[in-house]
Write a protein that holds these residues in place. Structure first.
Motif, PDB file in Angstrom:
ATOM      1  N   PHE A 115     -16.857  -9.385 -13.303  1.00 41.06           N
ATOM      2  CA  PHE A 115     -16.646  -8.014 -13.071  1.00 41.06           C
ATOM      3  C   PHE A 115     -15.572  -8.166 -11.749  1.00 41.06           C
ATOM      4  CE2 PHE A 115     -21.116  -7.622 -13.388  1.00 41.06           C
ATOM      5  CZ  PHE A 115     -21.245  -6.292 -14.423  1.00 41.06           C
ATOM      6  N   SER A 116     -14.715  -6.973 -11.755  1.00 45.17           N
ATOM      7  CA  SER A 116     -13.894  -6.701 -10.643  1.00 45.17           C
ATOM      8  C   SER A 116     -14.063  -5.479 -10.115  1.00 45.17           C
ATOM      9  CB  SER A 116     -12.381  -6.998 -10.917  1.00 45.17           C
ATOM     10  OG  SER A 116     -11.622  -6.942  -9.759  1.00 45.17           O
ATOM     11  N   VAL A 117     -14.065  -5.131  -9.053  1.00 46.64           N
ATOM     12  CA  VAL A 117     -14.537  -4.131  -8.351  1.00 46.64           C
ATOM     13  C   VAL A 117     -13.172  -3.360  -7.319  1.00 46.64           C
ATOM     14  CG1 VAL A 117     -17.134  -4.292  -8.160  1.00 46.64           C
ATOM     15  CG2 VAL A 117     -15.553  -5.393  -6.551  1.00 46.64           C
ATOM     16  N   PRO A 118     -12.136  -3.007  -8.301  1.00 45.68           N
ATOM     17  CA  PRO A 118     -11.121  -2.331  -7.394  1.00 45.68           C
ATOM     18  C   PRO A 118     -11.334  -1.242  -6.910  1.00 45.68           C
ATOM     19  CG  PRO A 118     -10.539  -2.409  -9.707  1.00 45.68           C
ATOM     20  CD  PRO A 118     -12.087  -3.071  -9.607  1.00 45.68           C
ATOM     21  N   ARG A 119     -10.920  -0.544  -5.727  1.00 44.45           N
ATOM     22  CA  ARG A 119     -10.819   0.935  -5.436  1.00 44.45           C
ATOM     23  C   ARG A 119      -9.631   1.367  -5.354  1.00 44.45           C
ATOM     24  NH1 ARG A 119     -13.576   1.352   0.295  1.00 44.45           N
ATOM     25  NH2 ARG A 119     -12.246  -0.439   0.860  1.00 44.45           N
ATOM     26  N   SER A 174     -10.587  -8.488  -4.695  1.00 45.83           N
ATOM     27  CA  SER A 174      -9.044  -8.570  -4.490  1.00 45.83           C
ATOM     28  C   SER A 174      -8.841  -8.273  -3.203  1.00 45.83           C
ATOM     29  CB  SER A 174      -8.496  -7.715  -5.662  1.00 45.83           C
ATOM     30  OG  SER A 174      -8.549  -6.261  -5.092  1.00 45.83           O
ATOM     31  N   THR A 175      -7.345  -8.490  -3.036  1.00 49.21           N
ATOM     32  CA  THR A 175      -6.727  -8.118  -1.784  1.00 49.21           C
ATOM     33  C   THR A 175      -6.467  -6.677  -1.614  1.00 49.21           C
ATOM     34  OG1 THR A 175      -4.453  -8.393  -2.879  1.00 49.21           O
ATOM     35  CG2 THR A 175      -5.363 -10.348  -1.521  1.00 49.21           C
ATOM     36  N   ALA A 191     -21.955 -12.083  -2.953  1.00 53.02           N
ATOM     37  CA  ALA A 191     -21.932 -11.681  -4.268  1.00 53.02           C
ATOM     38  C   ALA A 191     -20.468 -12.129  -4.979  1.00 53.02           C
ATOM     39  CB  ALA A 191     -22.002  -9.972  -4.236  1.00 53.02           C
ATOM     40  N   ALA A 192     -19.576 -12.206  -4.193  1.00 53.22           N
ATOM     41  CA  ALA A 192     -18.264 -12.590  -4.945  1.00 53.22           C
ATOM     42  C   ALA A 192     -18.170 -13.876  -5.047  1.00 53.22           C
ATOM     43  CB  ALA A 192     -17.150 -12.119  -4.050  1.00 53.22           C
ATOM     44  N   THR A 193     -17.760 -14.562  -6.364  1.00 53.17           N
ATOM     45  CA  THR A 193     -17.311 -15.668  -6.815  1.00 53.17           C
ATOM     46  C   THR A 193     -16.002 -16.194  -6.994  1.00 53.17           C
ATOM     47  OG1 THR A 193     -17.818 -15.325  -9.160  1.00 53.17           O
ATOM     48  CG2 THR A 193     -19.803 -15.843  -7.875  1.00 53.17           C
ATOM     49  N   LYS A 194     -15.297 -15.145  -6.855  1.00 49.71           N
ATOM     50  CA  LYS A 194     -13.795 -15.555  -6.914  1.00 49.71           C
ATOM     51  C   LYS A 194     -13.064 -14.667  -5.900  1.00 49.71           C
ATOM     52  CE  LYS A 194     -12.149 -16.544 -11.058  1.00 49.71           C
ATOM     53  NZ  LYS A 194     -11.497 -16.459 -12.325  1.00 49.71           N
ATOM     54  N   ILE A 195     -11.918 -15.194  -5.466  1.00 53.34           N
ATOM     55  CA  ILE A 195     -11.120 -14.660  -4.599  1.00 53.34           C
ATOM     56  C   ILE A 195      -9.631 -14.893  -4.592  1.00 53.34           C
ATOM     57  CG2 ILE A 195     -11.258 -16.446  -2.796  1.00 53.34           C
ATOM     58  CD1 ILE A 195     -11.508 -14.185  -0.617  1.00 53.34           C
ATOM     59  N   SER A 196      -8.782 -14.062  -4.670  1.00 54.78           N
ATOM     60  CA  SER A 196      -7.397 -14.103  -4.667  1.00 54.78           C
ATOM     61  C   SER A 196      -6.625 -14.692  -3.268  1.00 54.78           C
ATOM     62  CB  SER A 196      -6.621 -12.873  -5.283  1.00 54.78           C
ATOM     63  OG  SER A 196      -6.976 -11.781  -4.599  1.00 54.78           O
ATOM     64  N   ALA A 197      -5.743 -15.064  -3.324  1.00 57.11           N
ATOM     65  CA  ALA A 197      -4.806 -15.633  -2.166  1.00 57.11           C
ATOM     66  C   ALA A 197      -3.336 -15.812  -2.333  1.00 57.11           C
ATOM     67  CB  ALA A 197      -5.589 -16.897  -1.539  1.00 57.11           C
ATOM     68  N   GLY A 198      -2.765 -15.630  -1.315  1.00 57.01           N
ATOM     69  CA  GLY A 198      -1.353 -15.612  -1.515  1.00 57.01           C
ATOM     70  C   GLY A 198      -0.606 -14.597  -2.422  1.00 57.01           C
ATOM     71  N   VAL A 199      -0.948 -13.390  -2.226  1.00 56.18           N
ATOM     72  CA  VAL A 199      -0.834 -12.358  -3.392  1.00 56.18           C
ATOM     73  C   VAL A 199       0.332 -11.693  -3.025  1.00 56.18           C
ATOM     74  CG1 VAL A 199      -1.722 -10.173  -4.241  1.00 56.18           C
ATOM     75  CG2 VAL A 199      -3.414 -12.036  -3.756  1.00 56.18           C
ATOM     76  N   SER A 200       0.978 -11.479  -4.114  1.00 58.74           N
ATOM     77  CA  SER A 200       2.209 -10.177  -3.895  1.00 58.74           C
ATOM     78  C   SER A 200       1.861  -9.320  -5.317  1.00 58.74           C
ATOM     79  CB  SER A 200       3.592 -11.043  -4.271  1.00 58.74           C
ATOM     80  OG  SER A 200       4.510  -9.988  -4.784  1.00 58.74           O
ATOM     81  N   VAL A 236      -0.707  -0.984  -2.499  1.00 56.80           N
ATOM     82  CA  VAL A 236      -0.724  -1.731  -1.069  1.00 56.80           C
ATOM     83  C   VAL A 236      -1.863  -2.727  -0.663  1.00 56.80           C
ATOM     84  CG1 VAL A 236      -0.652  -1.407   1.383  1.00 56.80           C
ATOM     85  CG2 VAL A 236       0.692   0.240  -0.070  1.00 56.80           C
ATOM     86  N   ILE A 237      -1.644  -3.925  -0.628  1.00 57.14           N
ATOM     87  CA  ILE A 237      -2.530  -4.771  -0.047  1.00 57.14           C
ATOM     88  C   ILE A 237      -3.017  -4.691   1.210  1.00 57.14           C
ATOM     89  CG2 ILE A 237      -1.887  -6.386  -2.238  1.00 57.14           C
ATOM     90  CD1 ILE A 237      -0.847  -8.277  -0.117  1.00 57.14           C
ATOM     91  N   SER A 238      -4.408  -5.308   1.488  1.00 58.03           N
ATOM     92  CA  SER A 238      -4.825  -5.246   2.574  1.00 58.03           C
ATOM     93  C   SER A 238      -5.218  -6.496   3.311  1.00 58.03           C
ATOM     94  CB  SER A 238      -6.242  -4.513   2.845  1.00 58.03           C
ATOM     95  OG  SER A 238      -6.049  -3.042   2.240  1.00 58.03           O
ATOM     96  N   ASP A 239      -5.069  -7.515   2.457  1.00 60.65           N
ATOM     97  CA  ASP A 239      -5.200  -8.992   2.932  1.00 60.65           C
ATOM     98  C   ASP A 239      -4.077  -9.758   2.589  1.00 60.65           C
ATOM     99  OD1 ASP A 239      -6.127 -11.355   3.500  1.00 60.65           O
ATOM    100  OD2 ASP A 239      -7.914 -11.473   2.632  1.00 60.65           O
ATOM    101  N   PRO A 240      -2.950  -9.984   3.226  1.00 60.90           N
ATOM    102  CA  PRO A 240      -2.115 -10.805   3.003  1.00 60.90           C
ATOM    103  C   PRO A 240      -2.015 -12.420   3.398  1.00 60.90           C
ATOM    104  CG  PRO A 240      -1.674  -9.900   5.020  1.00 60.90           C
ATOM    105  CD  PRO A 240      -2.899  -9.523   4.812  1.00 60.90           C
ATOM    106  N   ARG A 241      -3.165 -12.850   3.478  1.00 56.28           N
ATOM    107  CA  ARG A 241      -3.265 -14.329   3.833  1.00 56.28           C
ATOM    108  C   ARG A 241      -3.008 -15.159   2.769  1.00 56.28           C
ATOM    109  NH1 ARG A 241      -9.510 -14.450   5.705  1.00 56.28           N
ATOM    110  NH2 ARG A 241      -9.600 -13.233   3.956  1.00 56.28           N
ATOM    111  N   SER A 242      -2.527 -16.448   3.075  1.00 54.80           N
ATOM    112  CA  SER A 242      -2.064 -17.325   2.211  1.00 54.80           C
ATOM    113  C   SER A 242      -3.104 -18.222   1.740  1.00 54.80           C
ATOM    114  CB  SER A 242      -1.166 -18.435   2.934  1.00 54.80           C
ATOM    115  OG  SER A 242      -1.891 -19.161   4.061  1.00 54.80           O
ATOM    116  N   VAL A 243      -2.809 -19.081   0.679  1.00 54.15           N
ATOM    117  CA  VAL A 243      -4.004 -19.849   0.164  1.00 54.15           C
ATOM    118  C   VAL A 243      -4.684 -20.817   1.084  1.00 54.15           C
ATOM    119  CG1 VAL A 243      -4.592 -21.683  -1.342  1.00 54.15           C
ATOM    120  CG2 VAL A 243      -2.821 -19.861  -2.213  1.00 54.15           C
TER     121      VAL A 243
END
Length: 365
Positions: free
Chosen positions: A252-256, A295-296, A310-319, A336-343
């Motif tokens: 699953f992914s749960v985008p808003r 997601s970010t 609940a989440a088992t996968k997370i994105s990082a270093g996203v553009s 627009v992303i909300s979490d700009p953190r690097s890996v």
């Protein structure tokens, strides 16, 4: 009955106002929850039981995934699109800077991403078969094998033979989001383009599995319509795929909904973080083995809270623009992303929370 028919029947038959606190408690008392229990867990009556739901979800997550969280990053290689979707920054009428990476540019992006240690990548395009043909995507996937062990795609829906071609080039996973399972709303928000065909999109995951893909991702764009019914339908969709293709990895992914260029007011309205959390917990309890990606689109604090629960996968270093990992973005972003953190920053967060960031869970043979 075909999967599409079963999903729509389930969607139409779900009245979440019928469920009570007792129904929620009954669902949580069971070792294995049914579709009927799942309805209760997604109902408004379950909102005051988020803490026991979280405890149950975390127990299931730890049982099946341990304390590991898979890391990946998306790479948009093109943003040309022929669909007019009223909620999306890439829609064909939105005045944005369009771009498409060359293979040389794609390889530079791959090298920059690989330097972070990531071994999983998600390749994305806008939905234009003319601008981003199957062969172009296949070439990008084949090139990705030099740098990554797990390759996913999130592009336009394809036919079985096209998915087979992309799989042969090296792709493992396909993500396709139905956006909404309300056929009336779906027609109203997709004004033109191939995406307007509801049934072709809904059956994309099954075509991908028939084409040999290892796994598929399901989900709805929460806030586009009634989020409870859409979340329920996406869960039923995923469970039906799992039953029909038991060896497949269904996730699953749960985008808003998020703001995008030229539409800064676009948002998920009634889907706040508590509601999003409820959806994720219900998904985990209903399908304990399914992966769940956060997601970010979501802020860092919320993402930190749900990993391991609940989440088992997370994105990082996203553009979310075209490129943007090695050089400046060549084309405008989808949202627009909300979490700009690097890996490194995401890995450090996982370490602090006692979680182990996994750069890959798959070794290509």
């Amino acid at each position: 009955m075909e999967i599409l028919e079963e999903v729509l029947k389930a969607y139409d038959g779900y009245d979440y106002n019928l469920y009570t606190k007792d129904d929620v408690l009954t669902a949580l008392s069971k070792d294995t929850v049914s579709a009927e229990d799942y309805k209760a867990l997604l109902s408004p009556a379950a909102m005051e039981f988020l803490e026991p739901m979280a405890r149950r979800a975390k127990k299931e997550t730890m049982k099946h995934f341990g304390n590991t969280v898979c890391l990946f990053t998306p790479l948009y290689i093109a943003n040309y699109c022929v669909n007019h979707c009223v909620y999306c920054g890439f829609n064909c009428t939105n005045k944005i800077h369009r771009a498409k990476l060359t293979m040389e540019e794609i390889e530079r992006e791959y090298k920059a991403i690989a330097k972070t240690g990531l071994k999983e990548i998600l390749i994305l395009t806008g939905e234009s078969k003319k601008a981003s043909g199957v062969e172009y995507i296949g070439e990008a996937v084949e090139l990705a094998k030099k740098y990554f062990s797990t390759i996913g795609i999130e592009v336009y829906p394809m036919d079985v033979d096209e998915y087979a071609y992309i799989h042969e080039k090296g792709a493992d996973f396909v993500s396709v989001y139905q956006e909404t399972y309300n056929t009336k709303t779906y027609d109203e928000v997709h004004l033109s383009g191939p995406k307007k065909v509801f049934s072709y999109r809904l059956n994309a995951q099954e075509r991908a599995l028939k084409g040999g893909m290892r796994g598929v991702g399901c989900g709805a764009l929460l806030g586009l319509d009634d989020f409870r019914k859409d979340a329920f339908a996406s869960g039923i969709h995923a469970s039906l795929l799992q039953k029909k293709y038991p060896r497949a990895e269904v996730s699953f992914s749960v985008p808003r909904l998020r703001p995008y260029k030229n539409n800064e007011t676009n948002d998920a309205k009634d889907v706040h973080e508590r509601q999003l959390l409820q959806v994720m917990l219900a998904h985990r309890i209903f399908m304990p083995f399914a992966g769940i990606t956060i997601s970010t689109r979501e802020r860092a604090g919320f993402r930190d809270h749900v990993v391991g629960m609940a989440a088992t996968k997370i994105s990082a270093g996203v553009s979310t623009g075209v490129g943007g990992h090695e050089e400046e973005e060549k084309g405008d972003a989808q949202f627009v992303i909300s979490d700009p953190r690097s890996v490194d920053e995401v890995v450090n967060m996982l370490d602090r929370r006692g979680m182990q960031g996994i750069y890959t869970d798959y070794v290509r043979v």
